[in-house]
Design a protein around this motif. Structure first.
Motif, PDB file in Angstrom:
ATOM      1  N   PHE A  81     -24.618  -8.089 -16.637  1.00  0.00           N
ATOM      2  CA  PHE A  81     -25.783  -6.962 -16.084  1.00  0.00           C
ATOM      3  C   PHE A  81     -25.871  -6.160 -17.398  1.00  0.00           C
ATOM      4  O   PHE A  81     -25.353  -5.049 -17.106  1.00  0.00           O
ATOM      5  CB  PHE A  81     -25.541  -6.427 -14.880  1.00  0.00           C
ATOM      6  N   MET A 116     -26.295  -2.344 -17.318  1.00  0.00           N
ATOM      7  CA  MET A 116     -25.379  -1.600 -16.353  1.00  0.00           C
ATOM      8  C   MET A 116     -24.130  -1.070 -17.224  1.00  0.00           C
ATOM      9  O   MET A 116     -23.895  -2.056 -18.181  1.00  0.00           O
ATOM     10  CB  MET A 116     -25.198  -2.442 -14.996  1.00  0.00           C
ATOM     11  N   LYS A 128     -17.575  -3.674 -10.974  1.00  0.00           N
ATOM     12  CA  LYS A 128     -17.683  -3.013  -9.478  1.00  0.00           C
ATOM     13  C   LYS A 128     -18.591  -3.957  -8.799  1.00  0.00           C
ATOM     14  O   LYS A 128     -18.410  -4.481  -7.547  1.00  0.00           O
ATOM     15  CB  LYS A 128     -18.285  -1.796  -9.465  1.00  0.00           C
ATOM     16  N   VAL A 129     -19.523  -4.610  -9.496  1.00  0.00           N
ATOM     17  CA  VAL A 129     -20.362  -5.594  -8.942  1.00  0.00           C
ATOM     18  C   VAL A 129     -19.743  -6.799  -8.675  1.00  0.00           C
ATOM     19  O   VAL A 129     -19.953  -7.434  -7.319  1.00  0.00           O
ATOM     20  CB  VAL A 129     -21.638  -5.952  -9.819  1.00  0.00           C
ATOM     21  N   GLY A 130     -18.588  -7.235  -9.493  1.00  0.00           N
ATOM     22  CA  GLY A 130     -17.842  -8.185  -8.940  1.00  0.00           C
ATOM     23  C   GLY A 130     -16.886  -8.173  -7.844  1.00  0.00           C
ATOM     24  O   GLY A 130     -16.591  -8.969  -7.236  1.00  0.00           O
ATOM     25  N   HIS A 174     -17.770  -6.390  -5.439  1.00  0.00           N
ATOM     26  CA  HIS A 174     -18.769  -6.376  -4.245  1.00  0.00           C
ATOM     27  C   HIS A 174     -18.316  -6.767  -2.794  1.00  0.00           C
ATOM     28  O   HIS A 174     -18.323  -5.946  -1.950  1.00  0.00           O
ATOM     29  CB  HIS A 174     -19.914  -7.063  -4.625  1.00  0.00           C
ATOM     30  N   ASN A 175     -17.905  -7.960  -2.741  1.00  0.00           N
ATOM     31  CA  ASN A 175     -17.375  -8.467  -1.588  1.00  0.00           C
ATOM     32  C   ASN A 175     -15.943  -7.852  -0.845  1.00  0.00           C
ATOM     33  O   ASN A 175     -15.536  -7.983   0.097  1.00  0.00           O
ATOM     34  CB  ASN A 175     -17.398  -9.907  -1.477  1.00  0.00           C
ATOM     35  N   ILE A 217     -15.224  -4.462  -1.488  1.00  0.00           N
ATOM     36  CA  ILE A 217     -15.529  -3.019  -1.198  1.00  0.00           C
ATOM     37  C   ILE A 217     -16.268  -3.184   0.161  1.00  0.00           C
ATOM     38  O   ILE A 217     -17.105  -3.520   0.503  1.00  0.00           O
ATOM     39  CB  ILE A 217     -16.779  -2.555  -2.079  1.00  0.00           C
ATOM     40  N   GLU A 248     -15.613   3.886  -3.248  1.00  0.00           N
ATOM     41  CA  GLU A 248     -15.818   4.204  -4.383  1.00  0.00           C
ATOM     42  C   GLU A 248     -14.671   4.238  -5.229  1.00  0.00           C
ATOM     43  O   GLU A 248     -14.709   3.812  -6.211  1.00  0.00           O
ATOM     44  CB  GLU A 248     -16.774   5.303  -4.650  1.00  0.00           C
ATOM     45  N   SER A 272     -12.692   1.150  -5.360  1.00  0.00           N
ATOM     46  CA  SER A 272     -13.384   0.036  -6.405  1.00  0.00           C
ATOM     47  C   SER A 272     -13.366   0.662  -7.725  1.00  0.00           C
ATOM     48  O   SER A 272     -13.114  -0.512  -8.458  1.00  0.00           O
ATOM     49  CB  SER A 272     -14.679   0.011  -6.000  1.00  0.00           C
ATOM     50  N   ARG A 316     -15.137  -9.684 -14.812  1.00  0.00           N
ATOM     51  CA  ARG A 316     -16.159  -9.693 -13.639  1.00  0.00           C
ATOM     52  C   ARG A 316     -15.883 -10.972 -12.721  1.00  0.00           C
ATOM     53  O   ARG A 316     -15.882 -10.852 -11.530  1.00  0.00           O
ATOM     54  CB  ARG A 316     -17.521 -10.014 -13.971  1.00  0.00           C
ATOM     55  N   THR A 374     -13.877 -11.044  -8.147  1.00  0.00           N
ATOM     56  CA  THR A 374     -14.175 -11.633  -7.195  1.00  0.00           C
ATOM     57  C   THR A 374     -13.117 -12.310  -6.306  1.00  0.00           C
ATOM     58  O   THR A 374     -12.964 -12.968  -5.392  1.00  0.00           O
ATOM     59  CB  THR A 374     -15.444 -12.673  -7.008  1.00  0.00           C
TER      60      THR A 374
END
Lengths: 282, 361
Positions: free
Chosen positions: A110, A113, A120-122, A124-125, A127, A145, A148, A184, A188
């Protein structure tokens, strides 16, 4: 065309994983694009903590296999079992939640970003923050936050990248971008991570570091690694089981030693010996 | 100064955005209430506020989600007419104008949100140009439906018809929406204060969203959809979320906008309005909330200020548009701006040092 080399069915699973069910199995997997059969009769088994290699000449269908495993393509035939569960009819996102993470041959970050936000997007699930908390910054927003952020920094520090956390991902040098993609994917919490040409474009010292890192990933997170790679030095050094593809079919499976001396593999890479002789004599 | 520099980007953007709006309120409110600024400008304050909210909300779709929507005025329209119906129905029940306005705005937001959900499910399966075309069609469909809609209220409740006003069959009722003439007999209850509060609300929602789990997912989908899917993000879900939030805010802005006039027709919310809002967003910078606010305010006031030069008005407007586009998007202009800021900062520092030196000496 009978080039299949008979190998014991679980030769690819290292000894320490023998007592445990495999993380990934495929049964007679195949996909057609129109009339073209890109992958056919692919049956693989990857152990819980195995480092497996998928090699083959250009256009053999290696990346297609990764796209099949992550359900980017739906297979025409066969089945994929992830941790004993079928991944049929799942979306790419759902398959990721079941435990497969991947990186891409052409890096897909990304890029607008920050490095930290990419990780943090990694996460995602993992958080726990609902939409109400997202919009109001109340209801446990601060806590989630903070958690994460800490977890993302910890993962980054694993690759010594915590200093780059606030940089824009697209501005990182090539090697760091590749590492960030791996971080990243690890974020997950996968059971198996698929690396698509992780050493592409790296110099020998970077490749050596990468090999160390791949081993470290396996040892620290106790997960399986499956990689596509053209760098034979890397593949032969770290892979415990290797599967060779050519024209969408498995032409050999086995340990690095077995693959190195396999005449079928050498033929697939270098062509027939007889043909080579003829060329020389001309 | 040093403290501001040390804050993270999120807090800095927040301070700038909220600060700008509150400052505008502090400066403009006394001017408006004492009647110093001209009536024509004063009458534009609420529309400017609503257009700022429109631009901020469209920026969520275009800038953060990365999907081109050409039907944003459609949501404004849905919100506007729902708001008007709600306000007129509640005229007797709720005497307080402020409370009625609040309920009308919320109703407008909900109606637009439902519209956003319904249109979002099929539309968000499309990408790029196709999505733009379908949203454009959506805006036009809404306009045409409301153009032949008749709504009235009497002691029996709400009546609706698509043929004419007589078909409503009301006894001593009050006509709210009269087909192509649009909504009539609105009590003007919108105020500048309400406009500012709505902007602050929209800023609160969007700035918070952008800096959260959901917002990161939305931006990730924009940057790389395939990678976002590969890390377990449900693309449809987050696209829909962003689209609906954007629609709700547009609906709220629409309701406020309608309450500023005594009549409002559906043709006000046509394709041109959608494009106008898109122009504000693009010129302010996609994904740049503060930019959207500034661009909207400037570009909305400009034609008003130029009214005395009526002949050259649109010419100057066009030139300003081109200049803004060049200055914000060209690499050369960016470098020039950076050099200028750097020099200016250096001079400032020098002055400070000299003053400190004088003090110490």
């Amino acid at each position: 065309m009978d080039r299949m080399v008979p190998v014991p069915s679980n030769a690819i699973v290292p000894e320490r994983d023998l007592g445990r069910p495999p993380i990934l199995e495929t049964h007679h997997l195949g996909i057609d694009f129109g009339g073209l059969t890109a992958v056919d009769e692919l049956s693989l088994t990857v152990g819980r903590t195995e480092i497996a290699g998928l090699i083959g000449p250009n256009g053999a269908g290696k990346t297609t296999v990764f796209n099949l495993l992550t359900n980017v393509y739906q297979p025409t035939r066969g089945a994929i079992m992830l941790d004993g569960k079928s991944t049929a009819k799942k979306t790419t996102a759902q398959v990721n939640r079941m435990g497969i993470a991947r990186t891409f041959q052409n890096i897909r970050l990304f890029s607008n970003m920050s490095v930290l936000d990419n990780v943090k997007v990694g996460l995602h699930n993992s958080i726990h923050q609902n939409l109400a908390a997202s919009v109001t910054h109340l209801f446990g927003y601060k806590k989630s936050e903070k958690k994460s952020r800490e977890e993302a920094l910890e993962l980054l520090s694993f690759f010594h990248m915590e200093d780059l956390a606030n940089k824009r991902a697209g501005s990182l040098p090539y090697g760091a971008q590749r590492r960030l993609e791996i971080v990243r994917a690890l974020a997950t919490h996968p059971g198996i991570i698929l690396l698509d040409e992780p050493a592409a474009g790296m110099n020998p010292s970077e490749t050596a570091e990468l090999m160390e890192n791949i081993r470290k990933i396996r040892d620290t997170f106790q997960i399986a690694v499956m990689l596509i790679e053209h760098d034979m030095n890397l593949v032969m050094n770290i892979c415990e089981g290797i599967c060779v593809l050519d024209h969408g079919k498995v032409i050999a499976k086995g340990t690095p030693e077995e693959i190195k001396s396999n005449p079928v593999v050498i033929e697939a890479y270098l062509g027939k010996k007889k043909g080579a002789d003829e060329e020389c004599s001309e | 100064m040093e403290k501001i520099k040390n804050l993270n980007k999120f807090t800095r953007t927040n301070i700038r955005a909220y600060g700008l709006i509150i400052l505008a309120f502090i400066v403009l409110f006394p001017l408006q209430s004492t009647g110093i600024i001209s009536n024509s400008i004063s009458g534009q304050l609420v529309p400017i506020c609503t257009y700022i909210v429109m631009a901020i909300s469209l920026n969520l779709t275009v800038g953060f989600l990365g999907e081109l929507s050409l039907g944003h005025a459609g949501f404004m329209s849905v919100g506007a007419f729902t708001g008007v119906i709600t306000a007129i129905c509640l005229q007797e029940v709720i005497p307080s104008a402020a409370l009625r306005l609040l309920i009308a705005i919320i109703a407008g937001g909900i109606a637009a949100g439902v519209a956003g959900f319904l249109i979002g499910i099929p539309v968000l399966r499309l990408r790029g140009d196709y999505l733009a075309i379908v949203t454009l069609a959506f805006g036009e469909i809404i306009k045409n439906i409301i153009n032949c809609l008749y709504v009235g209220v009497d002691s029996n409740g709400l009546h609706m018809s698509m043929t004419n006003a007589e078909a409503l069959g009301m006894i001593n009722g009050k006509l709210i929406i009269n087909g192509p003439q649009g909504a009539v007999g609105i009590t003007k209850i919108a105020s500048f204060t309400a406009g500012i509060l709505l902007i602050l609300f929209a800023l609160f929602i969007i700035l918070n969203l952008v800096n959260s789990k959901s917002g990161r997912a939305v931006t990730a989908i924009r940057d790389n959809r395939i990678a976002a899917e590969s890390v377990g993000i449900s693309v449809t879900r987050y696209k829909l979320t962003a689209f609906i939030i954007s629609a709700v805010l547009a609906g709220m802005a629409g309701a406020l906008y309608a309450m500023n006039f005594s009549t409002i027709a559906a043709k006000k919310f046509d394709f041109n309005t959608s494009i106008l809002i898109l122009v504000f967003v693009v010129l302010g910078g996609m994904g740049n909330i503060v930019g959207s606010i500034v661009a909207t305010a400037l570009l909305y006031i400009l034609p008003e200020l130029l009214r005395e030069y009526a002949d050259y008005r649109m010419l100057i407007y066009a030139i300003v548009l081109i200049l803004v586009m060049l200055l914000t998007n060209s690499e050369k202009a960016k470098q020039m701006r950076e050099r200028f800021v750097y020099k200016w900062k250096k001079r400032l520092r020098k002055n400070n040092d000299q003053q400190e030196g004088l003090k110490n000496g």
